[in-house]
Design a protein around this motif. Structure first.
Motif, PDB file in Angstrom:
ATOM      1  N   GLY A 169       0.772  -1.224   0.000  1.00  0.00           N
ATOM      2  CA  GLY A 169       0.000   0.000   0.000  1.00  0.00           C
ATOM      3  C   GLY A 169       0.805   1.276   0.000  1.00  0.00           C
ATOM      4  O   GLY A 169       0.231   2.370   0.099  1.00  0.00           O
ATOM      5  N   GLY A 170       2.134   1.193  -0.100  1.00  0.00           N
ATOM      6  CA  GLY A 170       2.973   2.381  -0.118  1.00  0.00           C
ATOM      7  C   GLY A 170       3.070   2.989  -1.504  1.00  0.00           C
ATOM      8  O   GLY A 170       2.565   2.449  -2.495  1.00  0.00           O
ATOM      9  N   ALA A 171       3.750   4.121  -1.558  1.00  0.00           N
ATOM     10  CA  ALA A 171       3.894   4.824  -2.837  1.00  0.00           C
ATOM     11  C   ALA A 171       4.977   4.221  -3.713  1.00  0.00           C
ATOM     12  O   ALA A 171       5.071   4.560  -4.895  1.00  0.00           O
ATOM     13  N   GLY A 172       5.798   3.372  -3.174  1.00  0.00           N
ATOM     14  CA  GLY A 172       6.876   2.745  -3.955  1.00  0.00           C
ATOM     15  C   GLY A 172       8.219   2.950  -3.290  1.00  0.00           C
ATOM     16  O   GLY A 172       8.449   3.951  -2.588  1.00  0.00           O
ATOM     17  N   LEU A 173       9.124   2.017  -3.493  1.00  0.00           N
ATOM     18  CA  LEU A 173      10.449   2.094  -2.866  1.00  0.00           C
ATOM     19  C   LEU A 173      11.300   3.217  -3.433  1.00  0.00           C
ATOM     20  O   LEU A 173      12.362   3.521  -2.881  1.00  0.00           O
ATOM     21  N   ALA A 174      10.864   3.814  -4.533  1.00  0.00           N
ATOM     22  CA  ALA A 174      11.620   4.938  -5.095  1.00  0.00           C
ATOM     23  C   ALA A 174      11.682   6.106  -4.115  1.00  0.00           C
ATOM     24  O   ALA A 174      12.558   6.971  -4.231  1.00  0.00           O
ATOM     25  N   GLU A 175      10.761   6.159  -3.132  1.00  0.00           N
ATOM     26  CA  GLU A 175      10.780   7.221  -2.126  1.00  0.00           C
ATOM     27  C   GLU A 175      12.049   7.199  -1.292  1.00  0.00           C
ATOM     28  O   GLU A 175      12.484   8.236  -0.780  1.00  0.00           O
ATOM     29  N   ILE A 176      12.634   6.022  -1.132  1.00  0.00           N
ATOM     30  CA  ILE A 176      13.818   5.886  -0.276  1.00  0.00           C
ATOM     31  C   ILE A 176      15.007   5.357  -1.074  1.00  0.00           C
ATOM     32  O   ILE A 176      15.896   4.699  -0.523  1.00  0.00           O
ATOM     33  N   ASP A 177      15.026   5.608  -2.379  1.00  0.00           N
ATOM     34  CA  ASP A 177      16.080   5.038  -3.221  1.00  0.00           C
ATOM     35  C   ASP A 177      17.443   5.651  -2.951  1.00  0.00           C
ATOM     36  O   ASP A 177      18.467   5.119  -3.395  1.00  0.00           O
TER      37      ASP A 177
END
Length: 880
Positions: free
Chosen positions: A129-137
């Motif tokens: 349900g998150g926005a995607g791991l790109a947020e913490i890349d």
């Protein structure tokens, strides 16, 4: 969080809270600079020029070597992944935490690094349900503030202060765990985009992930994951060196291992050499002085030997202690997620420059001068070992772990069983054969098949084919290896890991006991045998038994070519190879049982295995290889057990190989079979006896013995005569050669000889009863041979064990006596029913030694009188 049932505001609150805490404690920022001024470090020159400088003054001082912190070794920013030559936004503050003067910050805060990031990654993960791991890349690219690489070298580490040794080791430990957690999280952002229709059907499942859904480009994130794998290999190499020499470091939650007492001994034993020299300088010595000099020299020699012995003892204790430290530390690292194995199928780890990596492509590439990348390597080795462990864990049936056990720490942190009370129960309509098959499986089996499905989609098993093909070509083509010992060692190491993975797959009954398992097995075999990366789980169908056997045959050919294509003196490599071949053969037998029309035949695979074992038995081995029953015995078992002509194989070994043993000089080996010597004679002897008994049981248990056709019975009697002849040859070896009649050999002779007689009595006598009228002469001749050549010698061995008071022989004696007595009664009944009692006469068996010479004994024991009945043996009339 993974259940997916948190309200949006709650999730946002948790995300802000944990991500903010993580960035505040563990992440450092760089200054933005316009100039390209050089920044030279004073603590060893580890930084010659740096465009980015940490904002934190303490971190900057660590890099410059001017911090004045006694706990801090020379520092360096390492393992940055700079995409397209750009700068990194942040760095990880590992060394600053471990060299902090605050105890809680130094001892407890680093332990929170991986668990806290796992929560942060779960909150961002699109699957939950998150926005995607790109947020913490940013953390996937950023460098780590660690001890300089020179700190872990042999020249420097042992000269560091004790506190700095601890800091270096702890930094490598937490850095390796951190990189492992990065891989565990970001491997779920490496999936290729699926077809639109399949993607829409799979959007309802929480396990679906692609690079696009996580906000990445697949090729970019895959390259970064491979870079992190290379960093992990380097970090673990440095950690394995430092943790074995830093005795006071202990992984979190453990106490330091006590140092062995031997390591505290200086080894300085008393020395009387000075006294001996002073006496030796005198020209004239009294009688007492000469005696004192002699005694002093004697003591000095004794003490010198004790010094050497003490030094060796300390060396062994040190090596053992260091190995224990390394094993405990490496075992305490963050476990890798099974899906990290998907990196085997990434383009960055491809080993063939162009092409799909089939063996024909590789061979053609070498002939045309096409460059091949080096086979194997540390990263591939790491992934293959992880794949082997993953397959072993997932394909072995286990009981499901309850949710309570997981939260109490009795299961792995990444175990997501369906009994999570917060998990969404997603229901979807079955749209393919795969959905229907997986829905019908138990929970544990379903998870295993889902993992295999992901590996097939990612081309993991096709990558195994490519590595196997390249290793085969490189090892068998002189132009490729050019007598490079290091390359040969790397090829063999990679091949052994591949063999172990195939062994686990072929040994799993989960893949052969159901239609779903067979479907996955067929797809796996297709990728390993042919390198076919085209796999669609929505349209996959179960391959026929014939097709699967053909694929197994191709895999066996590759393994055999890799093993026998060039000489190997590595016995471990040879044993791993034959174990892999044996597992394939066993799997082919199980697959053949599902063939309805009977066209699937696995016998050719077993013949290949027998031939390979035969070659390995005939070849010579280096002196460093210790030949014993664990290797020679295993090869003999495979050679005899899977030979298409077992009697022929036994005859060859017994008549052509073992017959040369009496004239063989100790220390030499039989020319035709270089693994056969006095040292390995016991393995050859016991294996031959064992498989003679097995062949007898197989012969008398076949369908041919149920017929009443005299011609068929005659052929069976001829084979039986050959087996008895071979048994007689083996018994004669120990009877006429004292050098071969060792205790262990005599024990095996009694054990398997009585087994042979037991099978003979239980199966041959009833067969004789049916065919006695047509083959009376042949049957009586066979009974006579078994009696004189086998039964008599077994009696002598029993008597020998009683005289020598051999406990091992005494344990086997009662069973052997019972079998021999049973033979007497069964033969009497056979002859009585056929009115041939005159063909037998009862005589008292004289007590003889192993070589047949009579032994003079006095009947002064009650036990001897009690046993006299069993020593009454019978003999058949020669005129019959």
């Amino acid at each position: 969080l993974r259940g997916g049932r948190l309200a949006g505001p709650v999730r946002e609150h948790l995300n802000d809270k944990f991500q903010g805490e993580f960035e505040k404690v563990f992440v450092g920022d760089f200054e933005e600079q316009d100039s390209q001024d050089a920044f030279v470090g004073k603590g060893g020159g580890v930084m010659t020029a740096m465009r980015q400088r940490p904002e934190d003054e303490e971190d900057l001082a660590l890099l410059a070597g001017s911090s004045g912190n006694a706990l801090a070794p020379p520092a360096e920013l390492r393992f940055a992944v700079q995409a397209n030559g750009g700068d990194n936004a942040v760095y990880m503050k590992l060394l600053p935490l471990l060299t902090s003067t605050e105890l809680s910050r130094r001892e407890f805060t680093p332990v929170q690094l991986c668990p806290l990031f796992r929560v942060v990654a779960t909150l961002s993960d699109h699957r939950f349900g998150g926005a995607g791991l790109a947020e913490i890349d940013a953390v996937l690219d950023c460098p780590l503030l660690l001890p300089a690489a020179e700190c872990s070298t042999v020249e420097n580490f042992e000269y560091l202060p004790t506190d700095q040794q601890w800091s270096v080791t702890a930094a490598y430990f937490f850095a390796a765990s951190w990189v492992r957690q990065l891989l565990n999280s970001f491997v779920y952002a490496t999936g290729e985009e699926a077809e639109e229709a399949y993607r829409r059907a799979a959007e309802q499942t929480a396990s679906t992930y692609t690079a696009e859904s996580q906000g990445f480009v697949a090729s970019d994130v895959r390259s970064k994951v491979v870079s992190r794998l290379r960093a992990l290999v380097e970090l673990e190499g440095e950690l394995s060196y430092t943790c074995g020499r830093c005795y006071h470091f202990a992984p979190p939650g453990t106490d330091p291992l006590p140092v062995p007492r031997e390591l505290f001994d200086s080894g300085a034993l008393g020395d009387l050499a000075d006294n001996a020299l002073s006496l030796a300088k005198k020209d004239k010595m009294t009688k007492e002085e000469r005696a004192a000099l002699k005694e002093a020299k004697k003591q000095a020699t004794k003490l010198a030997k004790e010094r050497v012995k003490s030094k060796q003892k300390r060396s062994k204790a040190k090596e053992k202690h260091q190995a224990a430290l390394v094993a405990r530390t490496m075992g305490s690292l963050r476990p890798l997620d099974p899906n990290v194995c998907l990196a085997l199928g990434f383009e960055d780890l491809a080993i063939v420059a162009g092409g799909k990596g089939t063996q024909d492509d590789v061979s053609q590439g070498i002939s045309q001068g096409v460059q091949l990348k080096s086979c194997g390597g540390p990263v591939v080795t790491l992934l293959l070992k992880l794949l082997q462990k993953t397959l072993a864990d997932s394909l072995t049936e286990r009981k499901s772990v309850s949710f309570r056990d997981r939260i109490q720490g009795n299961a792995t942190v990444d175990d997501d069983s369906s009994d999570n009370p917060y998990a969404l129960q997603v229901t979807r309509e079955a749209t393919s054969f795969a959905d229907i098959a997986l829905a019908s499986c138990e929970e544990s089996s379903r998870k295993s098949f889902e993992l295999l499905d992901g590996f097939l989609e990612g081309g993991v098993f096709a990558s195994i084919h490519e590595h196997l093909a390249v290793a085969t070509v490189l090892r068998t083509d002189d132009r490729a290896t050019e007598d490079d010992d290091d390359e040969e060692e790397k090829i063999v190491s990679t091949a052994r890991d591949i063999f172990n993975c195939i062994n686990v797959l072929m040994s799993s009954e989960l893949l052969t006991r159901s239609n779903t398992g067979l479907r996955f097995l067929g797809s796996i075999l297709d990728q390993i045998a042919k390198g076919n990366r085209e796999y669609d789980s929505s349209n996959a169908r179960r391959a026929s038994a014939v097709t699967m056997l053909e694929s197994m045959g191709l895999i066996m050919d590759s393994v055999v070519a890799l093993l026998t294509g060039s000489y190997t003196g590595d016995m471990d490599f040879a044993l791993d190879s034959v174990s892999c071949l044996n597992a394939i053969c066993d799997c082919s037998r199980r697959v053949s049982e599902y063939d309805e029309d009977g066209s699937a035949d696995s016998s050719s695979n077993f013949a290949k295995l027998s031939e390979v074992a035969h070659k390995l038995l005939k070849q010579g081995w280096p002196d460093s290889v210790k030949l014993n029953k664990s290797n020679v015995g295993k090869l003999l078992s495979l050679y005899f057990g899977h030979s298409p002509d077992r009697i022929g194989a036994l005859r060859y070994v017994i008549d052509e190989v073992l017959s040369e043993m009496p004239a063989l000089v100790k220390g030499k080996c039989v020319a035709a079979f270089e693994t056969c010597s006095h040292h390995t004679f016991g393995s050859y002897y016991s294996s031959s006896l064992e498989y003679l008994s097995r062949e007898l049981a197989s012969l008398l248990g076949s369908d041919a013995t149920k017929t009443k056709d005299p011609r068929v019975a005659g052929k069976i009697l001829e084979k039986l005569e050959r087996l008895i002849e071979l048994l007689s040859t083996l018994f004669s070896l120990t009877k006429h050669n004292d050098s071969l009649a060792k205790k262990n050999v005599i024990l095996q002779q009694l054990k398997f000889g009585s087994k042979f007689v037991e099978i003979f009595v239980g199966k041959a006598i009833p067969f004789f009863q049916v065919h006695f009228q047509h083959h009376e002469k042949a049957i009586i001749s066979i009974i006579r041979d078994v009696n004189r050549r086998c039964a008599h010698q077994l009696h002598h061995i029993i008597s020998h064990g009683k005289r020598e008071k051999d406990s091992n022989l005494a344990k086997e004696a009662p069973k052997a006596k019972k079998v021999l007595e049973s033979m007497i009664h069964k033969v009497k009944m056979l002859l009585k029913k056929n009115q041939c009692m005159t063909a037998m006469e009862t005589v008292e068996l004289a007590e003889k030694d192993l070589d047949g010479t009579k032994v003079d004994t006095e009947d002064d024991s009650d036990s001897d009188e009690e046993d006299s009945e069993s020593e009454n043996e019978y003999d058949t009339d020669e005129s019959s």
